[in-house]
Every structure is written in structure tokens, then in C-alpha cells.
Design a protein around this motif. Structure first.
Motif, mmCIF file in Angstrom:
data_model
loop_
_atom_site.group_PDB
_atom_site.id
_atom_site.type_symbol
_atom_site.label_atom_id
_atom_site.label_comp_id
_atom_site.label_asym_id
_atom_site.label_seq_id
_atom_site.Cartn_x
_atom_site.Cartn_y
_atom_site.Cartn_z
ATOM 1 N N ARG A 14 0.846 -1.189 0.000
ATOM 2 C CA ARG A 14 0.000 0.000 0.000
ATOM 3 C C ARG A 14 0.882 1.240 0.000
ATOM 4 O O ARG A 14 1.764 1.385 0.831
ATOM 5 N N TYR A 15 0.621 2.119 -0.955
ATOM 6 C CA TYR A 15 1.379 3.363 -1.063
ATOM 7 C C TYR A 15 0.420 4.524 -0.900
ATOM 8 O O TYR A 15 -0.621 4.576 -1.547
ATOM 9 N N GLN A 16 0.754 5.452 -0.037
ATOM 10 C CA GLN A 16 -0.115 6.597 0.224
ATOM 11 C C GLN A 16 0.326 7.782 -0.633
ATOM 12 O O GLN A 16 1.486 8.174 -0.611
ATOM 13 N N ARG A 21 -4.530 9.190 0.123
ATOM 14 C CA ARG A 21 -5.261 8.015 -0.344
ATOM 15 C C ARG A 21 -4.288 6.871 -0.551
ATOM 16 O O ARG A 21 -3.198 7.057 -1.080
ATOM 17 N N GLY A 22 -4.687 5.678 -0.138
ATOM 18 C CA GLY A 22 -3.827 4.518 -0.285
ATOM 19 C C GLY A 22 -4.117 3.754 -1.557
ATOM 20 O O GLY A 22 -5.267 3.556 -1.930
ATOM 21 N N ASN A 37 4.486 -2.714 6.140
ATOM 22 C CA ASN A 37 4.107 -1.371 5.696
ATOM 23 C C ASN A 37 5.115 -0.925 4.648
ATOM 24 O O ASN A 37 6.094 -1.605 4.371
#
Length: 199
Positions: A14-16, A21-22, A37
Motif C-alpha cells: 500500500r502506497y499513500q 489516499r492509499g 508497511n
């Protein structure tokens, strides 16, 4: 969680983004055995990126035909775009043998410049943006780029499965989810400016 096709043994995380927003995306390195993470691990960035988007050229007749998406090849070798696709806001399948030169750009327009009936449209498009004959232009994509913002995905083909030799899974190379809110420049939505990749 929804994400597209992935290369064998590729890590997805998951990249924000800058708006908080992810997104689940391929990672530059495997995260197996480390914290669950992003940490210091960055998304995978391919050699071909979406470098410019013109989604609102102005309020005049046939303005949709002046929309475009530009691709940039950051590599030192040419890239064959056979079986590559654009999906999301618009749909476009690159023709077999389409080549993106090393360090070069290619423009995907909303009309088909290879159609003899579009010769005048192509000339007007090049003249309007000051695009020389050395820059390849392909098209036409299905749909239009929404002025309210939406997502564009660039997909490259993976190897077909043994039992489906004509099916090429689409691996996400780049995603742009442009919006009308900060940090996106809202001036692009009202004055006919394009969005340009700066990093």
C-alpha cells in the motif's frame, strides 16, 4: 482490496499518495521478512511513464479531440508497445509494432491519426500544440478525460499463460489519479493547461 495482475514473485504494498489516499501497487523491492508497511520501500517505477495529460483543452467545439496523454520513455533503449494498453478514464490498445524511442515521447490522441479522413484533424492538432513531425501520435482512445478528474492506468503485457497463448495479462506500469483539489493545479481545469510530470 482490489489490484490488478502482478509479476511472479513481485511484492505488492500500500502506497499513500500526497492526498492521503492509499493505493496497492508493485514495490521496488520485496518486503518479505520486514514490517508490513511501506517503510522506506518505494513503488516500482517502470521506464515508461505518463508524462503529460491534457484533459480540458478549452470550451469550444470539438475540444474533446484536442485531449491527449503523453508517454515518456526514460530508458536508453526503445520500447515496443505491442499489447500495451491504457485503461480507466479512456481505453486504448496500442497497435502491434508501435515503438516508443529511447528518451522519446509519444502522444495518444482522442482520434486516429492513421485514418486518412483525419489528415486535416492531425495537421490542426500538431499546429495547435506546436508538435513537430518527429513526435509520433497514435490514437484514438475510447471515452474522454473527465474535467472533474479520474484515473488513468498504463498497462504492459506479461507472458501469456500456457493454456491461453493469446491472453496477455496487463501489468500496471503507471497510474495517474488526477483531481481538482490540492496538490493538483486547479488552473488546468479552467484555462486549458496540461498536467505535466515533474518528478
Amino acid at each position: 482490496v482490489d489490484f490488478g495482475a502482478a509479476r511472479n514473485a513481485e511484492a505488492i504494498g500500500r502506497y499513500q499518495d500526497a492526498q492521503g489516499r492509499g493505493h496497492f501497487t508493485a514495490l521496488a523491492q520485496s518486503t518479505l521478512g520486514s514490517a508490513n508497511n511501506m517503510g522506506g520501500n518505494a513503488p516500482y517505477v517502470g521506464n515508461v511513464v505518463i508524462s503529460e495529460i491534457m484533459y480540458h483543452p478549452g470550451n469550444f467545439a470539438d475540444a474533446d479531440r484536442l485531449e491527449f496523454i503523453e508517454l515518456l520513455n526514460t530508458a536508453t533503449a526503445a520500447v515496443d508497445l505491442t499489447h500495451w494498453r491504457l485503461r480507466g478514464a479512456v481505453d486504448y490498445d496500442f497497435r502491434a509494432g508501435t515503438i516508443l524511442p529511447a528518451g522519446g515521447v509519444l502522444i495518444v490522441a482522442g482520434f486516429d491519426p492513421a485514418d486518412p479522413l483525419n489528415m486535416v484533424k492531425l495537421a490542426n492538432f500538431r499546429s495547435f500544440y506546436g508538435i513537430g513531425p518527429s513526435v509520433p501520435i497514435v490514437g484514438g482512445f475510447k471515452g474522454r478525460l473527465a474535467n472533474e478528474g479520474e484515473m488513468i492506468r498504463l498497462l504492459r503485457p506479461d507472458e501469456p499463460p500456457n493454456n491461453e497463448p493469446n491472453y496477455y495479462p496487463g501489468l500496471t506500469v503507471d497510474i495517474v489519479d488526477y483531481q481538482l483539489v490540492n496538490p493538483w493545479p486547479t488552473v488546468a481545469s479552467v484555462r486549458g493547461y496540461s498536467l505535466i510530470l515533474i518528478d
